[in-house]
Design a protein around this motif. Structure first.
Motif, PDB file in Angstrom:
ATOM      1  N   ASP A 148       0.841  -1.138  -0.146  1.00 19.62           N
ATOM      2  CA  ASP A 148      -0.039   0.067  -0.086  1.00 19.62           C
ATOM      3  C   ASP A 148       0.581   1.240  -0.117  1.00 19.62           C
ATOM      4  O   ASP A 148       1.615   1.436   0.842  1.00 19.62           O
TER       5      ASP A 148
ATOM      6  N   THR B 164      -3.347  14.284  -6.218  1.00 18.77           N
ATOM      7  CA  THR B 164      -4.221  14.993  -7.336  1.00 18.77           C
ATOM      8  C   THR B 164      -3.979  16.181  -7.782  1.00 18.77           C
ATOM      9  O   THR B 164      -2.952  16.894  -7.079  1.00 18.77           O
TER      10      THR B 164
ATOM     11  N   VAL C 130      -0.393  16.176  -2.360  1.00 18.54           N
ATOM     12  CA  VAL C 130       0.017  14.980  -1.928  1.00 18.54           C
ATOM     13  C   VAL C 130      -0.810  14.800  -0.370  1.00 18.54           C
ATOM     14  O   VAL C 130      -0.649  15.620   0.574  1.00 18.54           O
ATOM     15  N   ARG C 131      -1.483  13.754  -0.144  1.00 18.54           N
ATOM     16  CA  ARG C 131      -2.203  13.307   1.083  1.00 18.54           C
ATOM     17  C   ARG C 131      -1.955  11.884   1.365  1.00 18.54           C
ATOM     18  O   ARG C 131      -1.987  11.326   0.526  1.00 18.54           O
ATOM     19  N   GLY C 132      -1.943  11.953   2.505  1.00 17.28           N
ATOM     20  CA  GLY C 132      -1.700  10.805   3.210  1.00 17.28           C
ATOM     21  C   GLY C 132      -0.905  10.959   4.816  1.00 17.28           C
ATOM     22  O   GLY C 132      -0.392  11.861   4.885  1.00 17.28           O
TER      23      GLY C 132
ATOM     24  N   ALA D  94       5.924   9.112  -8.200  1.00 21.25           N
ATOM     25  CA  ALA D  94       4.480   9.093  -8.434  1.00 21.25           C
ATOM     26  C   ALA D  94       4.286  10.524  -9.179  1.00 21.25           C
ATOM     27  O   ALA D  94       3.368  10.645  -9.870  1.00 21.25           O
TER      28      ALA D  94
ATOM     29  N   PHE E 252      -0.253   7.038   0.197  1.00 21.14           N
ATOM     30  CA  PHE E 252      -0.523   8.420   0.068  1.00 21.14           C
ATOM     31  C   PHE E 252      -1.231   8.498  -1.288  1.00 21.14           C
ATOM     32  O   PHE E 252      -1.554   7.623  -2.314  1.00 21.14           O
ATOM     33  N   THR E 253      -1.913   9.721  -1.807  1.00 23.05           N
ATOM     34  CA  THR E 253      -2.611   9.847  -2.941  1.00 23.05           C
ATOM     35  C   THR E 253      -2.154  11.231  -3.608  1.00 23.05           C
ATOM     36  O   THR E 253      -1.670  12.241  -2.644  1.00 23.05           O
TER      37      THR E 253
END
Length: 477
Positions: A353, A359, A367-369, A402, A356-357
């Protein structure tokens, strides 16, 4: 003076984690003995615990702001900071925890039930914990993480076996006062009871609790009178007892219409259809009351109700009522499924996993996580070496890869975190911090240099092994 509160809004804040310490060990003959900064202590949690001795939320009504203590910062000589003290808040049995939007977070029933409403922040690592083979003497430490908290709503739903419901002045308070040791306020005017009263009744070998709910009127389920505020106190009761006034002086009321009105309000409130009902025809000590009870009893029994006649003043019919309720309560308890011990289920996250994501929001890559946001909060952006360490962590997590796949280019704006407390920077892939110009990140070349005494020994050894020096010494005159 308010003595009973069953709904409060509580503002909780867990303790912040202590900052890590950046320190270098120093003593005689060891001016640079290596990093020895300790870790910061963990912040205290805020925990709700069910306590049977607590019956109201009054304390939180007067002081709704509660905060746990912070963790202490680390110190030199590998001394870790002290952990913050957890804050334990006792609440009554039957307390429901909700967020400000009305979503249920926890339903606390049973002595000792616990729920953490604010998790303390973890302490920051000191430079001793950050040292590695590549980073021998980190010149930075990590900040402690802020504690979690926010606003929650506590609602009390009385835990009782029997609930007395009915119109105001129907005699509910009088009944509970003679059936148990409870001492509610009793007077000859409507809405004498402003708060639920709880009593304990002993009938043979059965002991059960009985609650006197403030009087209900038409429209109670929509907020009229005190109904909407206290109807939730009957939700957990096993038996509903309709107390009907057979001696009412109001010409537009009679016991049958009172029963229909209260049943309609209970139906509109919802969730009480499966509870057994019992009818108590109260105030039969009055002659007209006994005559009316004799008239309506066949009708009530035809509807399927179990009917009792009682008088709190004359103390008649109380024994039959208490033992009859004990029988119904015993059957309700026996019908309940046996409560099994809650199993602890551990669900680890998948190894692959990303955590983080990324967008694209207009001209910003967000960056979110959990990990990236926590790392940003723990970074001292005034320290170039700490910024470089953050860049290394993000790179190892795969954030740079990423971003490249998402179409980011050097110089694009990248934000880590939400809109309120995000950190925005211009992305430069694998940018080296200023401190790295001196060597590999985190290294202190002063520690690699030999001590003065060792250096003098090396110099003398080099002189003895110098061939030119030997030639000069033995050259003939």
């Amino acid at each position: 003076m308010t003595t009973f509160v069953d709904r409060v809004e509580l503002h909780v804040a867990a303790g912040n984690g202590g900052h890590g310490c950046a320190s270098v060990h120093r003593e005689k003959f060891k001016p640079l003995g290596g990093p020895d900064g300790g870790n910061g202590g963990r912040g205290g949690d805020v925990t709700l615990v069910v306590d049977q001795s607590v019956t109201t939320l009054l304390d939180y009504h007067h002081s709704p702001h509660r905060k746990a203590t912070n963790g202490q910062p680390g110190a030199g000589d590998n001394r870790s900071g002290k952990d913050g003290t957890d804050l334990v808040l006792p609440v009554p049995d039957g307390t429901v925890v909700l967020d400000t939007d009305g979503n249920v977070l926890a339903d606390m029933v049973g002595e000792g039930t616990m729920y953490v409403v604010g998790e303390g922040g973890r302490g920051g690592l000191g430079n001793a914990a950050l040292a590695s083979a590549r980073r021998k003497a980190p010149g930075f430490a990590l900040y402690g993480e802020p504690g979690k908290g926010g606003d929650i709503v506590l609602e009390l739903k009385t835990v009782a076996d029997v609930a007395l419901v009915g119109y105001p002045s129907a005699g509910k308070s009088s009944l509970i006062s003679v059936l148990s040791a409870a001492k509610p306020k009793i007077a000859d005017y409507p809405f004498t009871t402003l708060v639920p009263n709880l009593g304990v009744v002993t009938a043979g070998a059965t002991v059960y609790t009985i609650a006197d709910v403030p009087g209900l009127i038409p429209g109670a389920s929509q907020g009229r009178g005190l109904g909407l505020e206290f109807l939730r106190h009957v939700e957990r009761c096993s038996v509903l007892v309709h107390v009907l006034d057979t001696a009412t002086l109001e010409s537009d009321r009679d016991p049958i219409s009172d029963l229909d009105t209260i049943e309609e309000e209970l139906k509109l409130y919802g969730g009480l259809e499966d509870r057994p009902r019992v009818v108590v025809l109260n105030k039969i000590d009055i002659p007209d009351g006994q005559d009316l009870a004799d008239m309506i009893r066949p009708d009530l029994e035809a509807r399927g109700y179990r009917v009792f006649e009682a008088s709190a003043v004359a103390r008649t019919g109380l024994k039959e009522l208490s033992f009859g309720l004990a029988e119904i309560v015993s059957k309700a308890r026996a019908a309940k499924p046996k409560q099994e011990t809650t199993r602890v289920v551990i669900r680890p996250k998948a190894v692959n996993d990303a955590g983080f994501t990324i967008t694209k929001e207009e001209d910003v890559y967000r960056v979110r996580g959990e990990k990236p946001e926590r790392w940003v909060r723990q970074t001292d952006f005034q320290n170039d070496e700490a910024v470089g360490y953050l860049a290394d962590r993000l790179s190892r997590l795969g954030v740079e890869t990423a971003l490249t796949k998402a179409g980011a280019h050097a110089g694009d704006a990248v934000a880590i975190g939400n809109d309120e407390d995000s950190v925005v920077f211009d992305w430069e892939p694998m940018t080296m911090a200023g401190a790295e110009m001196l060597g590999r990140r985190g290294e202190d070349h002063r520690l690699e240099a030999p001590r003065p005494a060792e250096q003098r020994r090396r110099d003398r050894s080099a002189e003895r092994d110098d061939p030119e020096r030997e030639y000069d010494e033995f050259k003939p005159f």
